[in-house]
Design an enzyme around this catalytic site. Sequence first.
Site, PDB file in Angstrom:
ATOM      1  N   ASP A  61     -49.912  98.916 -16.297  1.00 28.14           N
ATOM      2  CA  ASP A  61     -48.916  99.016 -15.221  1.00 28.14           C
ATOM      3  C   ASP A  61     -47.562  98.352 -15.495  1.00 28.14           C
ATOM      4  OD1 ASP A  61     -50.246  96.570 -15.156  1.00 28.14           O
ATOM      5  OD2 ASP A  61     -50.680  96.578 -13.011  1.00 28.14           O
ATOM      6  N   ARG A  71     -46.887  83.772 -13.072  1.00 29.39           N
ATOM      7  CA  ARG A  71     -47.046  82.998 -11.825  1.00 29.39           C
ATOM      8  C   ARG A  71     -46.394  81.620 -11.927  1.00 29.39           C
ATOM      9  NH1 ARG A  71     -52.810  84.963  -9.247  1.00 29.39           N
ATOM     10  NH2 ARG A  71     -53.082  86.748 -10.612  1.00 29.39           N
ATOM     11  N   GLU A 114     -50.883  85.518 -17.067  1.00 26.04           N
ATOM     12  CA  GLU A 114     -50.955  85.012 -15.688  1.00 26.04           C
ATOM     13  C   GLU A 114     -50.136  83.732 -15.533  1.00 26.04           C
ATOM     14  OE1 GLU A 114     -52.089  86.781 -13.417  1.00 26.04           O
ATOM     15  OE2 GLU A 114     -53.655  88.083 -14.252  1.00 26.04           O
ATOM     16  N   THR A 143     -42.951  90.446 -12.251  1.00 25.11           N
ATOM     17  CA  THR A 143     -44.074  91.216 -11.707  1.00 25.11           C
ATOM     18  C   THR A 143     -44.915  90.402 -10.728  1.00 25.11           C
ATOM     19  OG1 THR A 143     -45.814  92.786 -12.295  1.00 25.11           O
ATOM     20  CG2 THR A 143     -45.707  90.743 -13.584  1.00 25.11           C
ATOM     21  N   GLU A 191     -48.699  95.474  -4.043  1.00 28.60           N
ATOM     22  CA  GLU A 191     -47.874  96.559  -4.615  1.00 28.60           C
ATOM     23  C   GLU A 191     -47.270  97.506  -3.579  1.00 28.60           C
ATOM     24  OE1 GLU A 191     -50.839  95.612  -5.834  1.00 28.60           O
ATOM     25  OE2 GLU A 191     -50.124  94.623  -7.664  1.00 28.60           O
TER      26      GLU A 191
HETATM   27  C1  DMJ Z   1     -50.120  90.116  -9.615  1.00 30.01           C
HETATM   28  O1  DMJ Z   1     -50.544  89.051 -10.350  1.00 30.01           O
HETATM   29  C2  DMJ Z   1     -49.006  90.847 -10.304  1.00 30.01           C
HETATM   30  O2  DMJ Z   1     -48.336  91.644  -9.387  1.00 30.01           O
HETATM   31  C3  DMJ Z   1     -49.476  91.687 -11.438  1.00 30.01           C
HETATM   32  O3  DMJ Z   1     -48.454  92.449 -11.994  1.00 30.01           O
HETATM   33  C4  DMJ Z   1     -50.562  92.624 -10.965  1.00 30.01           C
HETATM   34  N1  DMJ Z   1     -51.601  91.933 -10.300  1.00 30.01           N
HETATM   35  C5  DMJ Z   1     -51.275  90.977  -9.280  1.00 30.01           C
HETATM   36  C6  DMJ Z   1     -51.109  91.567  -7.907  1.00 30.01           C
HETATM   37  O4  DMJ Z   1     -51.854  92.626  -7.600  1.00 30.01           O
END
Ligand code: DMJ
Length: 640
Positions: free
Chosen positions: A404, A275, A271, A628, A539
């Site tokens: 994912d 982020r 995370e 992501t 998403e």
């Molecule tokens: C985000 O932190 C990122 O997109 C991660 O890959 C999946 N979860 C959240 C959003 O849903």
Amino acid sequence: MYPQSRQDYVSISFSGQGSGIYNNSKQWRRQSYWRKWKQLSRLQRSLILFIFVLLFVCAFVSYPGVTAHIRGPTEKEQDTDSSIVERPAIPHVLPEPVVIGRHLPPEQPSQRKLYNRRGPPVLQNRLQKKGNTSDTMIKDKSADSKNGGEEEGVISRHGAVRGQQATEGTLENKEDSRANEVLSKESAIWLEAVREAFRHAWKGYKDFAWGHDELRPISKSYSEWFGLGLTLIDALDTMWILGLKDEFEEAKAWVATELTFNKNVDVNLFETTIRILGGLLSTYHLSGDSMFLEKAKDIGSRLMPAFNTPSKIPYSDVNIGKGTAHPPRWTSDSTVAEVTSIQLEFRELSRLTQQPQYEAVVAEVMKQIHKLDGKLDGLVPMFINTNNGQFTHQGIYTLGARADSYYEYLLKQWIQGGKKENQLLEDYLQAIEGVKKNLLQKSSPNGFTFVGEVSHGQFSPKMDHLVCFLPGTLALGAHNGLPADHMDLAKKLMETCYQMYVQMETGLSPEIVHFNMHQGSTRDIDAKLADRHNLLRPETVESLFYLYRFTKDHKYQAWGWEILQSFNKYTKVSSGGYTSINNVRDPDYPGPRDKMESFFLGETLKYLYLLFSDDPNLISLDQYVFNTEAHPLPIWPSTV
Ligand code: DMJ
């Protein structure tokens, strides 16, 4: 009690005839006009009358609703069999700009349905003409099966695509250019609506959670996860992209003066990487301000202890102040998606700093996972042990939570590095074949293609909203030269993800859905009580952005517009901010959860903005690859 006596009110009175009496005053004015008219010469009167008649005739002729009846249908408005084709008229007036929070869509239920579910009128017309609305698609599907699976739906059923195009060509072009003009005006409205949504969310964060991780908009407070101003950092590049300069400058000042990573705090490696490290790196690239790079180096180096494990598969948690790392208390496993979705950021950090250790540690993880047994046709299990480096809890294969972004980062690393790292590409291609072979099914009654899960050999028709990253990733692959059928699959899955929203009473998707597969089902998509929450996830709008960029099909913008309106209707908190909700199937009481996740600003609103923008150079997908968490990082310039 009145604060002032009634005598304090200012009273306005007319002097002269009829003063203070509305009717008398009107009569007086009428008499005076008549006197003036009589004073005019005959020539003056004729001239004035002539001008009035001329104006009336012009207005009459130029009003299409009136003249259409008189002119009758033009040649081009007639079908080959002479029956009049019903063409949806392009409205003369744009829909009233939707300033979120102040001008919600029309309140009459019928109008609201049209507006919310299909996009603004001009877009609806265009979609209907193309046979692109969702209703048409469902109809087309049943028609297709009767027709031996013709792809083109309504038009091709008549077998007249070419002929029709030839006779309609000119009108189509005119309509198209007019519609495009209107669309670009609408796109400006949509872009402003996203900015407005961002400002509203930011107001809540600023008023009640400034410098903290997440806003709790209902209780007007905040929650702390790592204590690093998560929302603020996640939102930096969104503000840059949306052109919110004042907000950006204020946030930048906080990063420069208040943000410190020298803290005795446990953070999650994944995370924090996606982020914070990702957010700082991308903001550095967009703004060119080296302060962000310095901060990125600081956090990057503090995350490195996570890789000091017997297997070199990183631990999930790091104490960034003490420089120690550990797995969660209950296990020595890490999540596969987590250890394989930090590569874009660490590789970029190495490139920028010319220090190879960041890239080396994450490349080692990919190398090991590439070689591991326990995959199902390229699909990976969800956990990996940090002691022995083997997959654990084997037998469950999903494209949802815990797996994912493994797939996403295979493709994106390959793109980031200039499409040279073949092993990444091979693993990606194999995995997509694995998805097709093991996880793809169709729902009943409407035949939506979905990605389910396999649990110990059993197929389960369960799909996380998280899986909706896949249409976008598949489309990105196809754009980069991967097989065209990836794009076909992307389009089908995109429709399914949209249906996950549109079939819920709030127009928002639940966290997890179950598809019906048995004959005789009445609805395709169910959501269990415990799965009906919506966390403001990105998403689906992320994939809509990719699909729109690559196809220019406006239906994807229309779908995004609907979703934005549903967020505004059911998750917006009046005092500022947006909240996750508990039940997407209960429009009367969606049940606010009192939390605005940082990715709502970092991803959801950013992707909506990019979706509504028609500028392909606004974060060009040939120059940037999104991590992501929606932070764009540059595709490396070729060194050859
Ligand atoms: C985000 O932190 C990122 O997109 C991660 O890959 C999946 N979860 C959240 C959003 O849903």
